[in-house]
Enzyme design. Structure first.
Site: not given
Length: 252
Positions: A10, A151
């Site tokens: 966050a 990824y």
């Protein structure tokens, strides 16, 4: 009733924008990140510890994730929404030239960290028979590209894991959504290019990419749909991005 959203990663990008979007409507926020200073700034901005419970956390640390997210203090102890946002990308080299340490870092964060957070929070949601898990995947998990190797594989895991959670949760009121953004301008590309901000900026210049606030708005929308509606998966691209023809190249 004041609701609670738990957001991993966050301190920047999608996670930070989502924290702001929900806090603006009075939600309590549990914000996790590795960067203590950024968490402190976000907490102060969003009203202090009464409204934000900041958790300095490395998602690769299984014991810490399970302990700290599985036993949150009141009144943050019953998350209504989990946003599995924390994730990293490293490098665009072909597989045979890639750094295995970077591969492992992506697997440990994007796959294992997401698993740990979900496992820590999900039992409470099932017990309360309400909740929503929002996973941040990527179009890289669906559309291969050169250099995407590990990824992209981690984001394919996110898509499959999200779908399997939905299957497990059949008969409950707990929802699961996998969001798959394409070209987005956040700090992610700076990480991908190992701190090369100019190279990262060149991806976006003139392309009008998605930005963090766009994804925060989409997360807000899927969460606020009627409780009997579940968005299973959503692929999101800027208008400037699309698909190309499959490449053909002579074999050397």
């Amino acid at each position: 009733m004041t609701r609670t959203i738990l957001i991993t990663g966050a301190s920047s990008g999608f996670g930070e924008a989502t924290a702001r979007r929900f806090a603006a409507e009075g939600w309590r926020v549990v914000a996790t990140a590795r960067r203590r200073e950024r968490l402190a700034r976000l907490t102060e901005e969003l009203g202090g510890p009464e409204h934000v419970h900041a958790v300095e956390l490395d998602m690769r640390d299984r014991e810490a994730v399970m302990e700290r997210l599985g036993a949150l203090p009141a009144p943050f102890d019953e998350p209504d929404v989990l946003v599995n946002n924390a994730g990293i990308g490293r490098g665009l080299e072909p597989a045979w030239e890639s750094d295995v340490d970077e591969w492992e870092a992506m697997v440990d964060t994007n796959v294992k960290g997401l698993m740990y957070a979900t496992r820590a929070v999900l039992p409470g949601m099932v017990e309360r028979n309400r909740g929503h898990v929002v996973d941040l995947g990527s179009i890289a998990g669906r559309w291969p590209y050169p250099g995407g190797n590990v990824y992209g594989a981690t984001k394919a895991f996110v898509a499959q894991f999200s779908g399997n959670l939905r299957a497990d949760l059949l008969g409950t009121r707990v929802r699961v959504t996998n969001l798959e953004p394409g070209l987005c301008e956040t700090e992610f590309s700076i990480q991908r290019f190992r701190g090369d901000a100019e190279r990262a900026a060149s991806l976006y210049r003139g392309n009008d990419p998605i930005v963090a606030d766009d994804l925060a708005e989409i997360i807000h929308w899927v969460v606020h749909l009627p409780p009997h509606v579940n968005i299973n998966s959503m692929e999101i691209m800027p208008v400037s991005q699309s698909w190309g023809a499959l490449p053909v190249k002579p074999v050397r």
